[in-house]
Design an enzyme around this catalytic site. Structure first.
Site, PDB file in Angstrom:
ATOM      1  N   CYS A 222       0.835  -1.203   0.000  1.00  0.00           N
ATOM      2  CA  CYS A 222       0.000   0.000   0.000  1.00  0.00           C
ATOM      3  C   CYS A 222       0.875   1.260   0.000  1.00  0.00           C
ATOM      4  O   CYS A 222       1.468   1.568  -1.024  1.00  0.00           O
ATOM      5  CB  CYS A 222      -0.997  -0.037   1.146  1.00  0.00           C
ATOM      6  SG  CYS A 222      -2.395   1.091   0.876  1.00  0.00           S
TER       7      CYS A 222
ATOM      8  N   HIS B 267      -3.691  -4.931   0.881  1.00  0.00           N
ATOM      9  CA  HIS B 267      -3.107  -5.258   2.191  1.00  0.00           C
ATOM     10  C   HIS B 267      -3.122  -6.768   2.438  1.00  0.00           C
ATOM     11  O   HIS B 267      -4.003  -7.281   3.144  1.00  0.00           O
ATOM     12  CB  HIS B 267      -3.874  -4.543   3.303  1.00  0.00           C
ATOM     13  CG  HIS B 267      -3.529  -3.105   3.451  1.00  0.00           C
ATOM     14  ND1 HIS B 267      -2.399  -2.674   4.118  1.00  0.00           N
ATOM     15  CD2 HIS B 267      -4.153  -1.996   2.996  1.00  0.00           C
ATOM     16  CE1 HIS B 267      -2.352  -1.353   4.083  1.00  0.00           C
ATOM     17  NE2 HIS B 267      -3.396  -0.920   3.402  1.00  0.00           N
TER      18      HIS B 267
ATOM     19  N   GLU C 288      -1.229  -8.366   4.376  1.00  0.00           N
ATOM     20  CA  GLU C 288      -0.833  -8.630   5.769  1.00  0.00           C
ATOM     21  C   GLU C 288      -1.951  -8.397   6.777  1.00  0.00           C
ATOM     22  O   GLU C 288      -1.881  -8.859   7.919  1.00  0.00           O
ATOM     23  CB  GLU C 288       0.373  -7.756   6.126  1.00  0.00           C
ATOM     24  CG  GLU C 288       0.066  -6.357   6.634  1.00  0.00           C
ATOM     25  CD  GLU C 288      -0.644  -5.423   5.654  1.00  0.00           C
ATOM     26  OE1 GLU C 288      -1.040  -4.330   6.092  1.00  0.00           O
ATOM     27  OE2 GLU C 288      -0.805  -5.756   4.459  1.00  0.00           O
TER      28      GLU C 288
END
Length: 233
Positions: free
Chosen positions: A88, A179, A181
């Site tokens: 990001c 994202h 993660e």
């Protein structure tokens, strides 16, 4: 001792999330640098670099004084062939550091559970090839967009709202707009900041929570594929 990965964390609410356990299990030691707490951004990342997301605009050097040093670190890592992943904001910083363009997104905020479409080039990519075939879902939360990719970048994934969702630069550097993660808990902390009406935040949170197991499976494999780039050096 495992391979040492430098992780640049821009804010406490945007940490390693589900990547932490996968990296550790793969023998990767994460050294998290928190410049928002005054920790200096290192000049080099000898073994590996992961730059996380955050609320900053990638060009807001006045508001976030560590961004120039972070862009310099990314540019050096890419130039030296160090395994590098930008997520990001991290992807946007990589784009700027390597000659591309990041701007306020003309399609507005992309948020929640989104669909990522791997391109044919992803099939032979060391990271994207770890994903299931066909479209995959991922957490999104960004206002800005990578509008011009760096010269030589190989686009790996697209999306309906923003075209540039993932690319590789050289052999060992990756940028992803989404994202991978983030956990449902992390996402809920982002939507709880007051930027969204409570009803809308609750709806988005519920969608992400329902997809939690799928997200962990999909992006856990992606994290392991990135870890393998460090451990195989």
């Amino acid at each position: 001792m495992g391979e040492r990965l430098i992780v640049i964390e821009h804010e406490a609410e945007a940490g390693l999330g589900c990547f932490a356990g996968r990296l550790e299990a793969a023998g990767v030691e994460a050294e998290v640098v928190r410049p928002y707490k005054g920790e200096p951004v290192p000049g080099r990342a000898p073994a590996g670099l992961l730059v996380l997301g955050g609320a900053a605009a990638a060009w807001d050097d006045e508001g976030y004084g560590w961004l120039p040093a972070t862009r310099d670190l990314i540019a050096r890592a890419v130039d030296e062939g160090v395994p590098t992943l930008g997520i990001c904001l991290g992807a946007q910083l990589m784009t700027m550091a390597c000659g591309g363009t990041v701007e306020r997104g003309d399609a507005g905020l992309e948020i929640g559970l989104g669909e990522i479409e791997p391109l044919p080039e992803a099939a032979a990519d060391p990271l994207l090839s770890a994903l299931p075939s066909g479209p995959v879902r991922a957490i999104q939360y960004h206002y800005d967009a990578m509008t011009t990719l760096p010269e030589g970048a190989v686009r790996l994934a697209t999306g309906a709202r923003y075209a540039n969702q993932a690319y590789r630069l050289g052999d060992r550097a990756w940028a992803v707009q989404f994202h991978p993660e983030a956990t449902p808990e992390i996402f809920a902390s982002w939507t709880g900041g007051g930027d969204l009406p409570p009803e809308r935040a609750g709806e988005l949170n519920a969608q992400v929570e329902a997809a939690g197991d799928e997200l962990r499976r999909t992006w856990g494999k992606f994290a392991e594929a990135f870890a393998a780039q460090l451990t195989r050096r």
